[in-house]
Design an enzyme around this catalytic site. Structure first.
Site: not given
Ligand code: A2P
Length: 318
Positions: A43, A48, A77, A110
């Site tokens: 994932d 990130y 996302k 997201h």
């Protein structure tokens, strides 16, 4: 490992590796190690900040023949600053370039929160667009375009309430396949899981272990520590497994996908093994009794003075 089936017959391994908070320098090693020991589901998310490093790890395991692309399930996302039909495909192409992939298995919106395109981290009201100015339905058109172009096999959302999911289901031509939300014994999401499972939408649990490695700004002083829960510890001891494994097994047994994050080889292994552990009916009930409706990721960071979002509006809760 159990797999969740999609409408196009794709199958997603129920347990994957989370990469939120996996630091630069660590995530490359973690992803390579995870795939070597049998993880087939990773994932990711643009925000990130580690997709390039994950891409390096993926390209190596693929070229070394450790795994084939079609054996992997890769999710990413869309960040908040790329809402809007025209912005989705370019954002997805950037993620694909970073991950060194031709396609994703799953692409998610997201958050149901929109920023202006040039904003990465919103800090003031003017950084945001309300959902009236930038409707989810318009962003979803871009998500559908991504499927038509073969850039993502499946599409879904993250952090969506039942209210927002229902609204999206009404306008979507390609229905959302999954909703990724915070879910663990202290925040069990029973109503949302029921709505999703009744309506053919998979659920994926983030922060399943309580994400105690969150940045300090996302923590509260009085928060209960999930991995120190005495009742879970009692079940774990009786079964000869860890508290983390007990939690992961409980989530997977609800037919909810789960993505524990770890960068530690021993914990990567025990988390993967948790997908094979069965809890008894009584143990499932003991876990169900632990719900205190406590979010660790409460969305308060989207509240700014004069801004369009509040905790209540994000979650559609009073
Ligand atoms: P580490 O990466 O050093 O293993 P979440 O998945 O809820 O975001 O939680 C991630 C946090 O839980 C990280 O601090 C991670 O540390 C830790 N963690 C992951 N797996 C385990 C485990 N099996 N036992 C204890 N802590 C774990």
């Amino acid at each position: 490992m159990n797999r969740l089936k999609y409408k196009n017959n794709d199958e997603m391994p129920i347990l994957g590796l989370g990469t939120w908070k996996s630091a630069a320098g660590e995530v490359y090693v973690a992803v390579k190690e995870a795939i070597k020991i049998g993880y087939r589901h990773i994932d990711c998310a643009a925000i990130y900040g580690n997709e390039k490093e994950i891409g390096q790890a993926l390209s190596e395991v693929l070229s070394e023949g450790i795994v084939k692309r079609e054996e992997l399930w890769i999710t990413s996302k869309l960040w908040n600053n790329a809402h809007g039909k025209a912005n989705v495909v370019p954002a997805l192409k950037q993620t694909l370039a970073d991950l060194q992939l031709d396609y994703l298995d799953l692409y998610l919106i997201h958050w149901p929160v929109a920023f202006k395109p040039d904003v990465v981290g919103a800090t003031k009201a003017d950084d945001y667009l309300s959902l009236e100015e930038q409707p989810v339905a318009d962003t979803w058109l871009g998500m559908e375009e991504a499927v038509k172009l073969g850039l993502s096999k499946n599409i879904g959302v993250s952090n969506f309430s039942v209210t927002k999911l229902k609204a999206l289901m009404e306008v979507a031509t390609i229905k959302p396949e999954l909703n990724q939300v915070e879910l663990h014994p202290y925040f069990q999401q029973n109503e949302l899981v029921k709505y999703c499972q009744d309506n053919g939408i998979h659920v994926m649990a983030y922060s399943p272990l309580g994400s105690s490695d969150r940045p300090a700004g996302l923590k509260k002083e009085d928060e209960p520590i999930l991995l120190e829960d005495k009742a879970i510890e009692a079940i774990a001891k009786k079964k000869g497994i860890s508290i983390a494994q007990t939690i992961l097994a409980w989530i997977a047994q609800r037919n909810v996908s789960v993505i524990p994050k770890s960068v530690n080889p021993a914990r990567l292994k025990q988390n993967l093994e948790a997908a094979e552990i069965a809890l008894t009916k009584e143990e499932m009930e003991q876990m169900a009794a632990l719900n205190i409706n406590r979010r660790y990721v409460d969305g308060k960071f989207w509240e700014v003075p004069g801004g369009p979002y509040t905790i209540a509006s994000v979650w559609d809760e009073e």
